[in-house]
Every structure is written in C-alpha cells, then in structure tokens.
Write a protein that holds these residues in place. Sequence first.
Motif, PDB file in Angstrom:
ATOM      1  N   LEU A  69       0.829  -1.207   0.000  1.00 20.46           N
ATOM      2  CA  LEU A  69       0.000   0.000   0.000  1.00 20.46           C
ATOM      3  C   LEU A  69       0.867   1.261   0.000  1.00 20.46           C
ATOM      4  CD1 LEU A  69      -2.897  -1.080   2.383  1.00 20.46           C
ATOM      5  CD2 LEU A  69      -2.839  -1.100  -0.129  1.00 20.46           C
ATOM      6  N   GLU A  70       2.019   1.210   0.669  1.00 21.36           N
ATOM      7  CA  GLU A  70       2.963   2.325   0.628  1.00 21.36           C
ATOM      8  C   GLU A  70       3.477   2.523  -0.807  1.00 21.36           C
ATOM      9  OE1 GLU A  70       5.569   5.401   1.855  1.00 21.36           O
ATOM     10  OE2 GLU A  70       3.827   4.533   2.833  1.00 21.36           O
ATOM     11  N   LEU A  71       3.786   1.437  -1.486  1.00 22.05           N
ATOM     12  CA  LEU A  71       4.224   1.530  -2.883  1.00 22.05           C
ATOM     13  C   LEU A  71       3.112   2.111  -3.753  1.00 22.05           C
ATOM     14  CD1 LEU A  71       6.207  -1.773  -3.196  1.00 22.05           C
ATOM     15  CD2 LEU A  71       7.123   0.520  -3.610  1.00 22.05           C
ATOM     16  N   ARG A  72       1.881   1.699  -3.501  1.00 21.41           N
ATOM     17  CA  ARG A  72       0.760   2.242  -4.284  1.00 21.41           C
ATOM     18  C   ARG A  72       0.670   3.754  -4.112  1.00 21.41           C
ATOM     19  NH1 ARG A  72      -5.143   0.242  -2.948  1.00 21.41           N
ATOM     20  NH2 ARG A  72      -4.869   1.678  -1.210  1.00 21.41           N
ATOM     21  N   SER A  73       0.934   4.236  -2.892  1.00 27.83           N
ATOM     22  CA  SER A  73       0.866   5.678  -2.657  1.00 27.83           C
ATOM     23  C   SER A  73       1.940   6.431  -3.431  1.00 27.83           C
ATOM     24  CB  SER A  73       0.982   5.978  -1.158  1.00 27.83           C
ATOM     25  OG  SER A  73       2.312   5.811  -0.700  1.00 27.83           O
ATOM     26  N   LEU A  74       2.973   5.728  -3.855  1.00 26.88           N
ATOM     27  CA  LEU A  74       4.059   6.359  -4.608  1.00 26.88           C
ATOM     28  C   LEU A  74       3.800   6.456  -6.107  1.00 26.88           C
ATOM     29  CD1 LEU A  74       7.233   4.791  -2.950  1.00 26.88           C
ATOM     30  CD2 LEU A  74       6.465   7.171  -2.835  1.00 26.88           C
ATOM     31  N   VAL A  75       2.858   5.697  -6.623  1.00 21.02           N
ATOM     32  CA  VAL A  75       2.679   5.657  -8.086  1.00 21.02           C
ATOM     33  C   VAL A  75       2.396   7.041  -8.650  1.00 21.02           C
ATOM     34  CG1 VAL A  75       1.341   4.717 -10.014  1.00 21.02           C
ATOM     35  CG2 VAL A  75       1.981   3.227  -8.097  1.00 21.02           C
ATOM     36  N   ASP A  76       1.340   7.686  -8.198  1.00 20.55           N
ATOM     37  CA  ASP A  76       0.994   9.001  -8.749  1.00 20.55           C
ATOM     38  C   ASP A  76       2.090  10.022  -8.464  1.00 20.55           C
ATOM     39  OD1 ASP A  76      -1.487   8.384  -9.942  1.00 20.55           O
ATOM     40  OD2 ASP A  76      -2.497   8.497  -8.017  1.00 20.55           O
ATOM     41  N   LEU A  77       2.669   9.954  -7.268  1.00 19.99           N
ATOM     42  CA  LEU A  77       3.718  10.908  -6.913  1.00 19.99           C
ATOM     43  C   LEU A  77       4.923  10.777  -7.833  1.00 19.99           C
ATOM     44  CD1 LEU A  77       3.535  10.583  -3.029  1.00 19.99           C
ATOM     45  CD2 LEU A  77       2.858  12.567  -4.401  1.00 19.99           C
ATOM     46  N   THR A  78       5.387   9.553  -8.041  1.00 25.52           N
ATOM     47  CA  THR A  78       6.578   9.374  -8.874  1.00 25.52           C
ATOM     48  C   THR A  78       6.289   9.665 -10.339  1.00 25.52           C
ATOM     49  OG1 THR A  78       6.204   6.985  -8.993  1.00 25.52           O
ATOM     50  CG2 THR A  78       7.713   7.783  -7.283  1.00 25.52           C
ATOM     51  N   LEU A  79       5.083   9.394 -10.788  1.00 27.64           N
ATOM     52  CA  LEU A  79       4.722   9.763 -12.157  1.00 27.64           C
ATOM     53  C   LEU A  79       4.760  11.281 -12.336  1.00 27.64           C
ATOM     54  CD1 LEU A  79       1.831   7.260 -12.928  1.00 27.64           C
ATOM     55  CD2 LEU A  79       4.073   7.345 -14.021  1.00 27.64           C
ATOM     56  N   ALA A  80       4.531  12.012 -11.244  1.00 29.45           N
ATOM     57  CA  ALA A  80       4.593  13.471 -11.279  1.00 29.45           C
ATOM     58  C   ALA A  80       6.001  13.992 -10.956  1.00 29.45           C
ATOM     59  CB  ALA A  80       3.588  14.052 -10.290  1.00 29.45           C
ATOM     60  N   GLY A  81       6.967  13.062 -10.811  1.00 28.21           N
ATOM     61  CA  GLY A  81       8.338  13.462 -10.539  1.00 28.21           C
ATOM     62  C   GLY A  81       8.618  13.774  -9.082  1.00 28.21           C
ATOM     63  N   GLN A  82       7.734  13.359  -8.185  1.00 25.60           N
ATOM     64  CA  GLN A  82       7.891  13.624  -6.759  1.00 25.60           C
ATOM     65  C   GLN A  82       8.239  12.334  -6.014  1.00 25.60           C
ATOM     66  OE1 GLN A  82       4.132  15.261  -5.598  1.00 25.60           O
ATOM     67  NE2 GLN A  82       4.252  16.928  -7.060  1.00 25.60           N
ATOM     68  N   LEU A  84      10.798  10.678  -5.601  1.00 25.49           N
ATOM     69  CA  LEU A  84      11.672   9.719  -6.274  1.00 25.49           C
ATOM     70  C   LEU A  84      12.729   9.169  -5.323  1.00 25.49           C
ATOM     71  CD1 LEU A  84      12.052  11.493  -9.716  1.00 25.49           C
ATOM     72  CD2 LEU A  84      10.668   9.477  -9.183  1.00 25.49           C
ATOM     73  N   ASP A  85      13.143   9.978  -4.348  1.00 21.55           N
ATOM     74  CA  ASP A  85      14.124   9.494  -3.380  1.00 21.55           C
ATOM     75  C   ASP A  85      13.547   8.377  -2.523  1.00 21.55           C
ATOM     76  OD1 ASP A  85      12.416  11.433  -2.254  1.00 21.55           O
ATOM     77  OD2 ASP A  85      13.855  11.916  -0.660  1.00 21.55           O
ATOM     78  N   ARG A  86      12.292   8.475  -2.152  1.00 19.80           N
ATOM     79  CA  ARG A  86      11.641   7.405  -1.376  1.00 19.80           C
ATOM     80  C   ARG A  86      11.547   6.120  -2.195  1.00 19.80           C
ATOM     81  NH1 ARG A  86       5.978   8.769   1.410  1.00 19.80           N
ATOM     82  NH2 ARG A  86       5.160   7.715  -0.399  1.00 19.80           N
ATOM     83  N   LEU A  87      11.165   6.259  -3.464  1.00 19.06           N
ATOM     84  CA  LEU A  87      11.119   5.085  -4.336  1.00 19.06           C
ATOM     85  C   LEU A  87      12.526   4.520  -4.527  1.00 19.06           C
ATOM     86  CD1 LEU A  87       9.763   3.060  -6.208  1.00 19.06           C
ATOM     87  CD2 LEU A  87       9.952   4.764  -8.046  1.00 19.06           C
ATOM     88  N   SER A  88      13.508   5.374  -4.694  1.00 18.00           N
ATOM     89  CA  SER A  88      14.891   4.914  -4.880  1.00 18.00           C
ATOM     90  C   SER A  88      15.360   4.087  -3.687  1.00 18.00           C
ATOM     91  CB  SER A  88      15.835   6.101  -5.075  1.00 18.00           C
ATOM     92  OG  SER A  88      15.555   6.755  -6.274  1.00 18.00           O
TER      93      SER A  88
END
Length: 190
Positions: A69-82, A84-88
């Motif tokens: 669910l944490e990863l799901r919360s990152l989808v829209d953010l990372t698609l918007a370029g936000q 990215l450090d958390r995803l990294s």
Amino acid sequence: MDLRIVGGHPALDLANTVAPRQTGDDQIEFLSDPAALLAWAPRIGIVTGADIERVERSWSPEAALADVLELRSLVDLTLAGQDLDRLSRRWAAAMDRSALAPTSPVSLLVGTDPAWMIGDRLADALVDLLRTADLSRLRACPPDEGGCGFLFLDRSRNLTRRWCSMDDCGAQAKSRRLTERRRVRGGRSG
C-alpha cells in the motif's frame, strides 16, 4: 465490483487497486487484507503460484500489505516526478535482497527473501514504468465522463483509447449518452 486488470503494466495495476482513484468516502479497496493481496499478485503476473506458497511460508502478512500500500501511494507521486528518493530507497532495498533471473520475455527479480517478494517486485515494476514506459501514452479513464479513473497505457495504433475498458466504463458511458439523447428527444416531442 470486480477488479479489472487494465493498466497494461503491473505498477499501473497497483495504482488501480482502489476505486474510484479519487479520494472519497465511497472508495472500494481491492487490497483490503493480505488474502486479497495474495489473490491479486498472480493476476498481474508479479508472482507465480509457486511463489505464493513460498511467500505464505515466510511473510508477515500485515507488514507485506502495508509495504504494498505504501508503494501504491508512490505511483501518482513518482509519475509526477515527486518522492523519487523514497522510491529509490525502496528499490535499492529490493535490489539488496534480490537477484535477476532470466524469464521470457524479460528478466524477473528472484527475491532471496520471499517475505518481501511481492513488494520488491512491485518496487522494481514502478522503477521499470518510470524508466521504460512511454509515459506520453499514459491515460486515465475519464471520471468526469463516467469513467473510473483507472490508469492505463494507451497502446492503440492511433492513440485514441479513452476508457480503461470498453466492456465496462466505455459501454456504460455510451449507454448513458444514448439514454440522455432519448430522454432529450422524448421531451421535445411532447
């Protein structure tokens, strides 16, 4: 409502596990518990049946669900370029626990720790989406026209796909438009 797999990429299918995708009180959560996660993951091809057995023997169900669910919360953010450090950071942790194994048609992460396998593969899928997908083809099923808001990659030849699925949202929108036209015509004749 059944969960339709329409994203065209596992990371988009992850984003589509809540409907409608806009925040609200009437959302349907498709990953409501660990059992739902175990049923969903093979449907999108992120794990196999044999993988699920290994995951079940070694995972902490609630922690794995929270991770996804944490990863799901990152989808829209990372698609918007936000974020990215958390995803990294999450992706680096996945790489530390994993190795690549050849599969057809692409390589697949083989988690050395099955407890994290689903999340690790989803983190890798999200990075893959950002690195390799043609994001100019990214669409959302139009909620303002009766669509569900699900994300999908438009792989149509002329890039005109509007709906996540013509069998559901597209057909319902056409039906509503037809009903409205009939209602308007019926009002004029009286």
